[in-house]
Enzyme design. Structure first.
Site, PDB file in Angstrom:
ATOM      1  N   HIS A  92      -3.910   1.552   8.179  1.00  0.00           N
ATOM      2  CA  HIS A  92      -2.518   2.014   8.139  1.00  0.00           C
ATOM      3  C   HIS A  92      -2.336   3.033   7.021  1.00  0.00           C
ATOM      4  CE1 HIS A  92       1.970   1.350   8.252  1.00  0.00           C
ATOM      5  NE2 HIS A  92       1.802   1.872   7.046  1.00  0.00           N
ATOM      6  N   GLU A  93      -2.779   2.689   5.809  1.00  0.00           N
ATOM      7  CA  GLU A  93      -2.608   3.598   4.665  1.00  0.00           C
ATOM      8  C   GLU A  93      -3.378   4.888   4.859  1.00  0.00           C
ATOM      9  OE1 GLU A  93      -0.270   3.275   2.568  1.00  0.00           O
ATOM     10  OE2 GLU A  93       0.173   1.255   3.261  1.00  0.00           O
ATOM     11  N   HIS A 102      -1.973   7.753   6.984  1.00  0.00           N
ATOM     12  CA  HIS A 102      -1.058   8.680   6.315  1.00  0.00           C
ATOM     13  C   HIS A 102      -1.797   9.928   5.836  1.00  0.00           C
ATOM     14  CE1 HIS A 102       2.631   6.380   6.302  1.00  0.00           C
ATOM     15  NE2 HIS A 102       2.016   5.323   5.806  1.00  0.00           N
ATOM     16  N   GLN A 137       3.198   9.908   1.110  1.00  0.00           N
ATOM     17  CA  GLN A 137       4.475   9.205   1.174  1.00  0.00           C
ATOM     18  C   GLN A 137       5.374   9.521  -0.023  1.00  0.00           C
ATOM     19  OE1 GLN A 137       2.460   5.247   2.148  1.00  0.00           O
ATOM     20  NE2 GLN A 137       4.465   5.084   3.157  1.00  0.00           N
ATOM     21  N   GLY A 179       0.837  -1.184   0.000  1.00  0.00           N
ATOM     22  CA  GLY A 179       0.000   0.000   0.000  1.00  0.00           C
ATOM     23  C   GLY A 179       0.873   1.234   0.000  1.00  0.00           C
ATOM     24  N   CYS A 218       6.430  -0.023   7.466  1.00  0.00           N
ATOM     25  CA  CYS A 218       6.035   1.102   6.624  1.00  0.00           C
ATOM     26  C   CYS A 218       7.200   1.520   5.750  1.00  0.00           C
ATOM     27  CB  CYS A 218       5.588   2.273   7.500  1.00  0.00           C
ATOM     28  SG  CYS A 218       5.022   3.713   6.596  1.00  0.00           S
ATOM     29  N   LEU A 219       6.906   1.798   4.490  1.00  0.00           N
ATOM     30  CA  LEU A 219       7.943   2.250   3.569  1.00  0.00           C
ATOM     31  C   LEU A 219       8.532   3.598   3.995  1.00  0.00           C
ATOM     32  CD1 LEU A 219       6.218   1.248   0.205  1.00  0.00           C
ATOM     33  CD2 LEU A 219       8.053   0.030   1.410  1.00  0.00           C
TER      34      LEU A 219
END
Length: 179
Positions: A145-146, A149, A54, A49, A103-104
């Site tokens: 989670h996504e 952001h 991000q 995701g 997380c990225l």
């Protein structure tokens, strides 16, 4: 299409509440390019995701794509590539369960986060059509989670115990077997 750099924890954009995507922007070439770039970036970084903040774009836009089966997150259900514009989450059942999230934008770390496991998501797709999904378990966690952001939150903000923030290698060595 291009691979964009994913910004990391500490970058101010990750802590901003993202702006809604204007209805008139949906279906336009600039938004289409951003979505294409996000897909390329997600694939290049190996994520499941990605939210627009991000990649430095403070917009309420996220994508999710999960191949399903055995992954680094365990055996998970598949989710085809889907675009979510201006998503809204409704908690269907407040009962929570915990998962080790990564997380990225917070590379190399994992944290144990408890989230509601039954949600409804309402959003627009890349064509502007409304989509409604009911999600449970791991998929509910991924979406929350996504979408965090989009509100300037990272999973580390949801840790109940700071001792549950670990480096990826230690997670694999000491915690993954217990999942």
């Amino acid at each position: 299409m291009a691979i964009r750099r994913i910004i990391r924890m500490g970058h101010p954009t990750l802590r901003q509440v993202a702006r809604p995507v204007p209805r008139k922007a949906i279906g336009t070439a600039p938004l289409g390019r951003l979505i294409d770039d996000m897909v390329d970036t997600l694939h290049d970084y190996g994520g499941i995701g990605l939210a627009a903040p991000q990649v430095g774009e403070s917009l309420r836009l996220a994508i999710v794509e999960i191949t399903g089966g055995a992954t680094r997150y365990g055996d998970v259900p598949a989710m085809p590539l889907t675009v979510f514009i201006n998503p809204e989450v409704t908690i269907m059942n407040p009962e929570t369960a915990g998962n080790w999230e990564g997380c990225l934008s917070v590379p190399g770390l994992r944290g144990f986060v408890e989230r509601p496991q039954q949600i409804r998501v309402t959003a627009l797709n890349e064509s502007g059509a409304r989509q409604d999904l009911e999600l449970e378990g791991f998929l509910a966690t991924v979406f929350q989670h996504e979408f965090d952001h989009l509100d300037g939150r990272l999973y580390i903000d949801r840790l109940k115990d700071p001792a549950s923030l670990v480096f990826e290698n230690e997670y694999l060595r000491y915690h993954a077997a217990g999942d």
